[in-house]
Design an enzyme around this catalytic site. Structure first.
Site, PDB file in Angstrom:
ATOM      1  CG  LEU A  64      -1.873  -1.232   1.238  1.00 16.42           C
ATOM      2  CD1 LEU A  64      -2.322  -1.589   2.638  1.00 16.42           C
ATOM      3  CD2 LEU A  64      -3.073  -0.915   0.342  1.00 16.42           C
ATOM      4  N   PRO A  65       0.277   2.420  -0.347  1.00 14.24           N
ATOM      5  CG  PRO A  65      -1.028   3.942  -1.542  1.00 14.24           C
ATOM      6  CD  PRO A  65      -1.108   2.649  -0.782  1.00 14.24           C
ATOM      7  CB  THR A  95       8.374   2.414   1.452  1.00 16.89           C
ATOM      8  OG1 THR A  95       8.883   1.541   0.442  1.00 16.89           O
ATOM      9  CG2 THR A  95       9.524   3.122   2.132  1.00 16.89           C
ATOM     10  CE  LYS A 170      12.074   1.352  -0.626  1.00 17.09           C
ATOM     11  NZ  LYS A 170      12.526   1.067  -1.977  1.00 17.09           N
ATOM     12  CE  LYS A 245       6.114   6.295   0.746  1.00 17.36           C
ATOM     13  NZ  LYS A 245       5.728   4.903   0.662  1.00 17.36           N
TER      14      LYS A 245
HETATM   15  P1  NAD Z   1       0.433   2.567  -6.128  1.00 15.52           P
HETATM   16  O1  NAD Z   1      -0.109   3.861  -5.696  1.00 15.52           O
HETATM   17  O2  NAD Z   1       0.646   2.275  -7.578  1.00 15.52           O
HETATM   18  O3  NAD Z   1      -0.488   1.362  -5.553  1.00 15.52           O
HETATM   19  C1  NAD Z   1      -1.111   1.361  -4.303  1.00 15.52           C
HETATM   20  C2  NAD Z   1      -2.374   0.521  -4.401  1.00 15.52           C
HETATM   21  O4  NAD Z   1      -2.990   0.481  -3.110  1.00 15.52           O
HETATM   22  C3  NAD Z   1      -3.423   1.097  -5.374  1.00 15.52           C
HETATM   23  O5  NAD Z   1      -3.847   0.085  -6.258  1.00 15.52           O
HETATM   24  C4  NAD Z   1      -4.560   1.542  -4.446  1.00 15.52           C
HETATM   25  O6  NAD Z   1      -5.842   1.419  -5.019  1.00 15.52           O
HETATM   26  C5  NAD Z   1      -4.373   0.573  -3.286  1.00 15.52           C
HETATM   27  N1  NAD Z   1      -5.001   1.051  -2.045  1.00 15.52           N
HETATM   28  C6  NAD Z   1      -4.889   2.266  -1.457  1.00 15.52           C
HETATM   29  N2  NAD Z   1      -5.626   2.293  -0.324  1.00 15.52           N
HETATM   30  C7  NAD Z   1      -6.201   1.067  -0.207  1.00 15.52           C
HETATM   31  C8  NAD Z   1      -7.086   0.506   0.731  1.00 15.52           C
HETATM   32  N3  NAD Z   1      -7.528   1.180   1.796  1.00 15.52           N
HETATM   33  N4  NAD Z   1      -7.497  -0.767   0.524  1.00 15.52           N
HETATM   34  C9  NAD Z   1      -7.063  -1.482  -0.548  1.00 15.52           C
HETATM   35  N5  NAD Z   1      -6.232  -0.985  -1.491  1.00 15.52           N
HETATM   36  C10 NAD Z   1      -5.808   0.287  -1.310  1.00 15.52           C
HETATM   37  O7  NAD Z   1       1.822   2.413  -5.329  1.00 15.52           O
HETATM   38  P2  NAD Z   1       3.054   1.469  -5.696  1.00 15.52           P
HETATM   39  O8  NAD Z   1       3.970   2.158  -6.642  1.00 15.52           O
HETATM   40  O9  NAD Z   1       2.545   0.108  -5.996  1.00 15.52           O
HETATM   41  O10 NAD Z   1       3.836   1.480  -4.291  1.00 15.52           O
HETATM   42  C11 NAD Z   1       3.368   0.735  -3.184  1.00 15.52           C
HETATM   43  C12 NAD Z   1       4.414   0.844  -2.070  1.00 15.52           C
HETATM   44  O11 NAD Z   1       5.670   0.322  -2.540  1.00 15.52           O
HETATM   45  C13 NAD Z   1       4.683   2.290  -1.618  1.00 15.52           C
HETATM   46  O12 NAD Z   1       4.860   2.291  -0.228  1.00 15.52           O
HETATM   47  C14 NAD Z   1       5.974   2.645  -2.353  1.00 15.52           C
HETATM   48  O13 NAD Z   1       6.726   3.625  -1.665  1.00 15.52           O
HETATM   49  C15 NAD Z   1       6.692   1.309  -2.388  1.00 15.52           C
HETATM   50  N6  NAD Z   1       7.643   1.141  -3.501  1.00 15.52           N
HETATM   51  C16 NAD Z   1       7.319   1.560  -4.773  1.00 15.52           C
HETATM   52  C17 NAD Z   1       8.241   1.374  -5.785  1.00 15.52           C
HETATM   53  C18 NAD Z   1       7.943   1.828  -7.210  1.00 15.52           C
HETATM   54  O14 NAD Z   1       8.881   1.835  -8.035  1.00 15.52           O
HETATM   55  N7  NAD Z   1       6.719   2.172  -7.548  1.00 15.52           N
HETATM   56  C19 NAD Z   1       9.483   0.759  -5.531  1.00 15.52           C
HETATM   57  C20 NAD Z   1       9.742   0.311  -4.247  1.00 15.52           C
HETATM   58  C21 NAD Z   1       8.831   0.503  -3.226  1.00 15.52           C
END
Ligand code: NAD
Length: 300
Positions: A64-65, A95, A170, A245
């Site tokens: 999740l975000p 994260t 991280k 973030k």
């Molecule tokens: P994203 O925003 O693409 O996906 C988040 C998902 O969570 C979305 O599909 C959203 O609908 C869902 N969501 C939000 N609230 C919710 C709830 N209450 N119930 C159910 N689903 C819910 O984000 P992402 O890029 O997939 O990143 C996710 C995590 O991974 C973050 O913490 C980010 O910092 C970390 N991360 C991202 C990357 C990257 O390259 N994108 C790399 C490493 C780590």
């Protein structure tokens, strides 16, 4: 193994697809019906809430975000902790800050469950290829127990120490990443202003002491690295708002540890400026636009 998977975004979607390919059976939940449908089409079962996704499974994964989303998914009336069987492990791959991890681990322990932090590195490319690095905060026994699940999504699975130390690793890594990207952006823009060919400068950096992932894989100057987001209008990749973030997590953690974080705080302001001007969804390497006069033509 039966797994509940919650959060099917840029990272969660390919991670869940890889678990299906590895032979696990998945019960999935996301606020986006479209994302859920994509997983159902690939063979997962749709759940109507996190509570239902967590019922009758051997392990729950959240991607999740931010911490507020994890808290809601865990603790709301139709949340994971309301549906989960005792002794089932929750693996959070988001994260988030180490203090929230400790709080969630205590909540889980009170109910007879285990909460483990396992944030990832490798980006959306690594998630799709199943080559992510997992930084795991857990006891040695818990680490052993979750290896088979993480092996379906990643290549390097590292035990960092007790719960929350995965997040420490991280946020320290992303502090370096945010700073090196700003440094490469500043140098590339200076080189351009002084008249050197950006490809020549990028090549020199990558065989010299200025080399970093930000220069050799993700160079922020368009066209220097063909596969980098800068060469496709800063689309895809790792969003500026997510980097913002993570730098916030690092500087907050530094404050609570009474530790200086000069470079992190400055980099945070650069990404904040990008976000303030409406560029939060662009890849974080777009920070180079703060330095370049003709920058707007590079954005799609
Ligand atoms: P994203 O925003 O693409 O996906 C988040 C998902 O969570 C979305 O599909 C959203 O609908 C869902 N969501 C939000 N609230 C919710 C709830 N209450 N119930 C159910 N689903 C819910 O984000 P992402 O890029 O997939 O990143 C996710 C995590 O991974 C973050 O913490 C980010 O910092 C970390 N991360 C991202 C990357 C990257 O390259 N994108 C790399 C490493 C780590």
């Amino acid at each position: 193994m039966k797994i509940g998977f919650i959060g099917l975004g840029n990272m969660g979607m390919p991670m869940a697809l890889n678990l299906l390919k590895a032979g696990h059976s998945l019960s999935v939940f996301d606020l986006s019906a479209q994302a859920v449908q994509a997983l159902v089409d690939a063979g997962a079962k749709s759940a109507e809430s996190p509570k239902i996704a967590a019922a009758d499974v051997e392990c729950v994964i959240t991607m999740l975000p931010a911490a507020a989303h994890v808290r809601h998914v865990l603790t709301s009336d139709d949340g994971v902790l309301a549906g989960i069987t005792q002794s089932v492990t929750i693996i959070d791959c988001s994260t988030i800050d180490p203090l929230s991890v400790k709080e969630f681990a205590e909540l889980a322990t009170k109910r007879g469950n285990v909460f483990v932090d396992a944030p990832v590195s490798g980006g959306t490319g690594g998630a799709a290829a199943g080559t992510l690095t997992f930084m795991v905060g857990a006891s040695a026994a818990q680490f052993e127990a979750i290896q088979p699940v993480l092996a379906g999504m990643g290549r390097n699975i590292v035990h960092c120490g007790d719960v929350s130390t995965g997040q420490v690793a991280k946020i320290c890594n992303n502090l370096v990443l945010g700073v090196t990207m700003a440094g490469v952006a500043e140098a590339m823009a200076l080189g351009e202003a002084l008249g050197i060919d950006p490809k020549v400068l990028g090549g020199i950096m990558n065989t010299s002491t200025g080399r970093s992932w930000s220069s050799d894989t993700y160079n922020p100057y368009p066209g220097v690295i063909e596969t980098a987001p800068s060469s496709r209008g800063y689309t895809g990749g790792f969003g500026t708002d997510l980097m913002l973030k993570d730098l916030g997590l690092a500087t907050d953690a530094a404050k609570s540890a009474r530790q200086p974080a000069f470079m992190g705080a400055l980099a945070q302001q650069l990404y904040q400026t990008m976000s303030t001007y409406g560029n939060g969804k662009l890849d974080f390497s777009s920070v180079i636009q703060l330095y370049r006069k003709n920058r707007s033509s590079d954005v799609q």
